[in-house]
Design a protein around this motif. Structure first.
Motif, PDB file in Angstrom:
ATOM      1  N   LEU A   1       0.853  -1.186   0.000  1.00 57.50           N
ATOM      2  CA  LEU A   1       0.000   0.000   0.000  1.00 57.50           C
ATOM      3  C   LEU A   1       0.891   1.239   0.000  1.00 57.50           C
ATOM      4  O   LEU A   1       1.568   1.514   0.994  1.00 57.50           O
ATOM      5  CB  LEU A   1      -0.886   0.026   1.253  1.00 57.50           C
ATOM      6  CG  LEU A   1      -1.804  -1.176   1.491  1.00 57.50           C
ATOM      7  CD1 LEU A   1      -2.533  -1.030   2.830  1.00 57.50           C
ATOM      8  CD2 LEU A   1      -2.807  -1.296   0.349  1.00 57.50           C
ATOM      9  N   ALA A   2       0.898   1.982  -1.105  1.00 55.69           N
ATOM     10  CA  ALA A   2       1.640   3.249  -1.142  1.00 55.69           C
ATOM     11  C   ALA A   2       0.674   4.344  -0.700  1.00 55.69           C
ATOM     12  O   ALA A   2      -0.202   4.746  -1.462  1.00 55.69           O
ATOM     13  CB  ALA A   2       2.160   3.513  -2.550  1.00 55.69           C
ATOM     14  N   VAL A   3       0.830   4.772   0.544  1.00 54.86           N
ATOM     15  CA  VAL A   3      -0.084   5.766   1.109  1.00 54.86           C
ATOM     16  C   VAL A   3       0.732   6.969   1.602  1.00 54.86           C
ATOM     17  O   VAL A   3       1.958   7.004   1.432  1.00 54.86           O
ATOM     18  CB  VAL A   3      -0.937   5.154   2.250  1.00 54.86           C
ATOM     19  CG1 VAL A   3      -1.868   4.085   1.707  1.00 54.86           C
ATOM     20  CG2 VAL A   3      -0.072   4.586   3.365  1.00 54.86           C
ATOM     21  N   HIS A   4       0.089   7.927   2.203  1.00 55.35           N
ATOM     22  CA  HIS A   4       0.797   9.107   2.699  1.00 55.35           C
ATOM     23  C   HIS A   4       0.803   9.139   4.225  1.00 55.35           C
ATOM     24  O   HIS A   4       1.850   9.230   4.846  1.00 55.35           O
ATOM     25  CB  HIS A   4       0.139  10.373   2.141  1.00 55.35           C
ATOM     26  CG  HIS A   4       0.824  11.638   2.557  1.00 55.35           C
ATOM     27  ND1 HIS A   4       0.768  12.140   3.846  1.00 55.35           N
ATOM     28  CD2 HIS A   4       1.601  12.505   1.860  1.00 55.35           C
ATOM     29  CE1 HIS A   4       1.472  13.248   3.925  1.00 55.35           C
ATOM     30  NE2 HIS A   4       1.992  13.503   2.733  1.00 55.35           N
ATOM     31  N   GLY A   5      -0.382   9.018   4.797  1.00 60.66           N
ATOM     32  CA  GLY A   5      -0.478   9.045   6.257  1.00 60.66           C
ATOM     33  C   GLY A   5      -1.221  10.263   6.778  1.00 60.66           C
ATOM     34  O   GLY A   5      -1.664  10.286   7.923  1.00 60.66           O
ATOM     35  N   ALA A   6      -1.351  11.301   5.943  1.00 58.91           N
ATOM     36  CA  ALA A   6      -2.063  12.509   6.396  1.00 58.91           C
ATOM     37  C   ALA A   6      -3.333  12.721   5.577  1.00 58.91           C
ATOM     38  O   ALA A   6      -3.753  13.843   5.350  1.00 58.91           O
ATOM     39  CB  ALA A   6      -1.167  13.734   6.327  1.00 58.91           C
ATOM     40  N   MET A   7      -3.939  11.629   5.121  1.00 59.80           N
ATOM     41  CA  MET A   7      -5.222  11.772   4.446  1.00 59.80           C
ATOM     42  C   MET A   7      -6.290  12.059   5.500  1.00 59.80           C
ATOM     43  O   MET A   7      -6.302  11.441   6.569  1.00 59.80           O
ATOM     44  CB  MET A   7      -5.558  10.486   3.685  1.00 59.80           C
ATOM     45  CG  MET A   7      -6.890  10.553   2.939  1.00 59.80           C
ATOM     46  SD  MET A   7      -7.283   8.991   2.098  1.00 59.80           S
ATOM     47  CE  MET A   7      -6.298   9.132   0.620  1.00 59.80           C
TER      48      MET A   7
END
Ligand SMILES: [Zn+2]
Length: 532
Positions: free
Chosen positions: A142-148
């Motif tokens: 999962l390539a995510v950001h974390g501050a969604m």
């Protein structure tokens, strides 16, 4: 003390593994290492400034090429997280990667507010449906950001991991990659096994973290890495402009994380600075540590990182001088007079891209040889595109402002159109957008873009048909990323970081923000929390 014994213990394990391999049958069944494995690759990444008044919607993630699936997704980000992941995964025999339908980056970058619940459900629904349709997987990336930030979903990345886990079952391994501006705690690890976070700000190492994610995921699937995790959530909240890791004390914490990774085999330390512009319950600093089966060591390192950060808390909050805009522009003028050029004038606080405070002050104080990149004004760029604007046309329009109160009022610019083009980076690649350079005043150029734009290096100006060396002052919208091309290489002689005195959204005065899901009193320096 425990950690000093660990290499010996681990040596014991390694010897046992080696003996087992040696004692195995010499022929017949293929070794477990080459057993084919299937890994699903998904992405859904957004850094949400929840205080902006306009929502992030399905339209922001829907454009030519997005959503993407299959090879198009695997090729999506060659220099970033996914590129690193795909490269290393493909260096391993018997690994099949499957690109699952996923939205790529938002058209407006980080310049929009809450994702609507509908937007999240729309894309996650597609992702989960495609994941189910593609059969059985041994691993998921999962390539995510974390501050969604999503309305009604407190921890969107952990929720995504939860839904993915439901599909792939308990035996598959799930790894995530994160931006250090992610707001994280232990929630992601309730459903996922591994996480790798960029260490530097500017974010130099996203591809490297993708590479580590692939290697560790494959090791986990093949049994040579048994991920255990520990976290330390530090009750410290900091504005992003202060988080430059090119300088002490932020650099010291990065170095400490690297030191732990260097001295202990198979240890990974994630340092989340946190993102205060998202009004979500898990804001603030967090350390995550992963080890190869050693829970005690993981906790020891997490505690060490947390305690060290806490000891440095006052220094971490005192890393940059922020000038009111009028003072910053006046200092820029003095620096030009003293020959201390080029000057970078960075409005760190503009979160919409539409802010006109610096532009207005440049005119007010009659600055010359100044390039302002950029003021966003999508309505104006679209109207002028429809009109068929050309180089050499006279220009007389109010520009920018009005996106919200932090953007200020439009500023009338009278000048000449010097260049029209497709902009830079993603905007250029997507096509169809108009960027406008207007020459005005004494050798000043204003670049008008459709969206918030962060200039991080002088060379980027070439895409806009400009040469940074032609200007004495470069006025940009950036907090720390500009240091990549203007400071880490000693390009700029003078750097001035500014914000409007009103303390709008984006200010270093977080007490001005209307948090509803965060009690600032629980965070230093707004309250006096005890830690650890
Ligand atoms: Zn970031």
């Amino acid at each position: 003390m425990t950690h000093s014994l660990c290499p010996l213990r681990r040596l014991g394990v390694l010897v046992a593994v080696a003996l087992a391999a040696f004692a195995g049958p010499a022929s017949a069944a293929p070794a477990p290492r080459s057993k084919p494995i299937r890994i699903a690759v998904l992405t859904f990444s957004h850094e949400t400034v929840t205080f902006l008044p306009y929502d992030t919607t399905i339209d922001d993630f829907t454009y030519e090429g997005s959503p993407a699936r299959g090879d198009a997704l695997l090729r999506a980000e060659s220099r970033g997280y996914i590129g690193g992941f795909v490269t290393v995964a493909r260096e391993h025999d018997g690994v099949e990667l499957v690109g699952i339908e996923s939205p790529l980056g938002s058209k407006s970058g980080s310049g929009s507010g809450w994702l609507t619940t509908e937007t999240y459900e729309h894309f996650v629904g597609k992702m989960i449906a495609d994941l189910k349709a593609q059969g059985k997987f041994d691993g998921v990336y999962l390539a995510v950001h974390g501050a969604m930030g999503v309305r009604g979903i407190a921890r969107p990345e952990a929720e995504l991991a939860r839904r993915v886990r439901e599909v792939v079952g308990p035996d598959a391994f799930i790894v995530g990659t994160f931006d250090p501006h992610g707001n994280e705690d232990d929630a992601f690890f309730k459903h996922a096994n591994l996480a790798f976070c960029v260490k530097y700000y500017p974010h130099y190492d996203s591809r490297l973290q993708g590479e580590r994610a692939a290697r560790t995921l494959i090791r986990s699937i093949r049994g040579s890495y048994k991920p255990v995790q520990a976290i330390s959530k530090v009750p410290l909240i900091t504005p992003t402009v202060l988080q430059w890791t090119g300088k002490t004390p932020w650099m010291d914490l990065v170095q400490r994380a690297l030191t732990w990774e260097a001295r202990e085999p198979d240890v990974y330390v994630n340092f989340f600075f946190g993102f205060p512009w998202s009004d979500v319950p898990d804001v603030g600093m967090c350390f995550q540590v992963m080890t190869n089966g050693n829970a005690e060591l993981a906790q020891e390192i997490a505690d060490d990182m947390g305690k060290t950060a806490w000891l440095l808390k006052d220094e971490l909050l005192n890393t940059a001088k922020i000038h009111p805009i009028a003072e910053g522009v006046s200092l820029a003028k003095k620096a030009v007079a003293a020959g201390q050029t080029p000057v970078v004038l960075a409005d760190h606080s503009d979160r919409s891209g539409y802010a006109t405070w610096v532009l207005g002050e440049v005119i007010q104080q009659d600055l010359s040889d100044t390039v302002i990149v950029t003021v966003a004004d999508r309505k104006l760029t679209e109207a002028l595109r429809a009109k068929g604007l050309r180089v050499g046309d006279p220009f007389d329009y109010p520009v920018g402002g009005l996106a919200d109160e932090s953007a200020g009022q439009p500023v009338r610019i009278v000048g000449t159109v010097q260049h029209v083009g497709g902009g830079l980076g993603r905007s250029r690649a997507r096509g169809g957008q108009l960027w406008i350079n207007v020459k005005f005043g004494k050798n000043n150029v204003l670049v008008i873009s459709p969206t918030l734009t962060q200039i991080t290096a002088p060379d980027q100006l070439r895409d806009l048909n400009l040469n940074a060396d032609d200007f004495k002052v470069i006025a940009i919208k950036s907090r720390v990323h500009f240091r990549r091309g203007f400071d880490d290489n000693r390009y700029a002689k003078t750097i001035l970081i500014v914000e409007p005195p009103q303390g709008f959204l984006g200010t270093v005065h977080l007490e001005n923000l209307p948090y509803r899901h965060v009690d600032l009193k629980k965070y230093y320096p707004y309250g006096r929390p005890t830690f650890p």
